[in-house]
Enzyme design. Sequence first.
Site, PDB file in Angstrom:
ATOM      1  N   ARG A   1     -68.543  23.678  26.302  1.00 31.24           N
ATOM      2  CA  ARG A   1     -68.783  22.772  27.436  1.00 31.24           C
ATOM      3  C   ARG A   1     -68.609  21.331  26.985  1.00 31.24           C
ATOM      4  O   ARG A   1     -68.119  20.481  27.732  1.00 31.24           O
ATOM      5  CB  ARG A   1     -70.177  22.984  28.025  1.00 31.24           C
TER       6      ARG A   1
ATOM      7  N   TYR B   1     -57.997  10.750  51.438  1.00 37.46           N
ATOM      8  CA  TYR B   1     -57.886  12.213  51.436  1.00 37.46           C
ATOM      9  C   TYR B   1     -59.145  12.836  52.034  1.00 37.46           C
ATOM     10  O   TYR B   1     -60.270  12.419  51.727  1.00 37.46           O
ATOM     11  CB  TYR B   1     -57.648  12.696  50.007  1.00 37.46           C
TER      12      TYR B   1
ATOM     13  N   ASP C   1     -56.727   6.884  42.381  1.00 34.80           N
ATOM     14  CA  ASP C   1     -56.261   8.271  42.436  1.00 34.80           C
ATOM     15  C   ASP C   1     -54.735   8.225  42.299  1.00 34.80           C
ATOM     16  O   ASP C   1     -54.035   7.813  43.225  1.00 34.80           O
ATOM     17  CB  ASP C   1     -56.679   8.906  43.758  1.00 34.80           C
TER      18      ASP C   1
ATOM     19  N   LYS D   1     -51.723  19.266  40.858  1.00 33.68           N
ATOM     20  CA  LYS D   1     -50.525  18.836  41.551  1.00 33.68           C
ATOM     21  C   LYS D   1     -49.374  18.600  40.565  1.00 33.68           C
ATOM     22  O   LYS D   1     -48.948  19.520  39.890  1.00 33.68           O
ATOM     23  CB  LYS D   1     -50.847  17.597  42.382  1.00 33.68           C
TER      24      LYS D   1
END
Length: 384
Positions: A54, A107, A179, A204
């Site tokens: 982690r 978004y 972003d 993406k």
Amino acid sequence: MDMKSPTPGFATRAIHAGQESDPLTGAVVPPIYAVSTYEQDGVGGLRAGYDYSRSTNPTRTALETCLASLEGGARGLAFASGQAATDVLLRTICAPGDHVLIPSDVYGGTYRLFSTVYARWGVEYTPVPLEDLDAVRAAVRPTTKLIWCETPTNPLLRIADIAALAQIAHDAGARLAVDNTFCSPALQTPLALGADVVMHSTTKYLGGHSDVIGGALVARDAEQGDELYFHQNSLGGVAGPFDAWLVLRGIKTLELRLERHCANAAAIVELLQRHPQVTQVYYPGLPDHPQHVVAAKQMRGFGGMVSFRVAGGAAAALAVCEGTQLFKLAYSLGGVESLIEYPAKMTHAAVSGSSLEVPDDLVRLSVGVENIEDLMADLRQSLG
């Protein structure tokens, strides 16, 4: 390979940064370290700094190093999704009572995060057309801690001047986060323009093959990178080793893919502009785009995303979305395959009924890397 001086080109860094050959076997691709814990050489005696996955994992480290190199930042961090990355950024920067400026066509998933999660936590937000710098200055408050920027925006492809927004944010004692999902670092590097943090949905263009969910943050300076890492480790929404490996694999061909995405999108835009059923085309590469000059200044290509409006309203737009064959009707973007979607009922359903509602005759395309003649024929038959 020395990745520090002189600085290699983008494609070279995409293939090599953080991805040295495996010292045990000589494998030229970083292994997938599917491991949760690591043997220590005595209490606190860590081998290469790893103790629990982690906190750190060698495959994730390779990706994070590569992301930092490509964006020109001090530290990269890889997450389980773009939303997980956004959440860590907001928790790091914002506290109850703070204020954030967001794009007026943000978004839908990001809007949902602000309106239904952080609003309950006491973080206030104001939607602003970030391309209007006077409106941005007027919206800044003494409590403003962050300007959240998408450029190009989703789905109307508006362009914000990153350098100007950075100046406004810093003058107000706030930070600018960008972003960069629609561009990827192959087309735009916001940190070089003054932004403090870059966010990606690595699902993406960075992943590029519609086979992984992931997110990333890249901090401009080391201190901020350490702050973000503390929250990444504390909250635990990290990228798994296989997901990190898939994104690394995708990054290797990022520059090549973006060249084809951009070329295909430009050809699709030309077709749409001539088609009698299309009433408006949104693409920053068009000379009549309201922010074309800014786009040409800060982008190295105009991207593979195209939006357009259809004569006949919502019913006609839905018919176009449901009538294509090569353009698959699906969420997401940035993969090698072309996608089509209806924002009003899909990616931006969360803003329905709000001031951020998108036009109901709008269609969004993620133009892939297929043969352009086939893509154009598909759109022609669907438009009628």
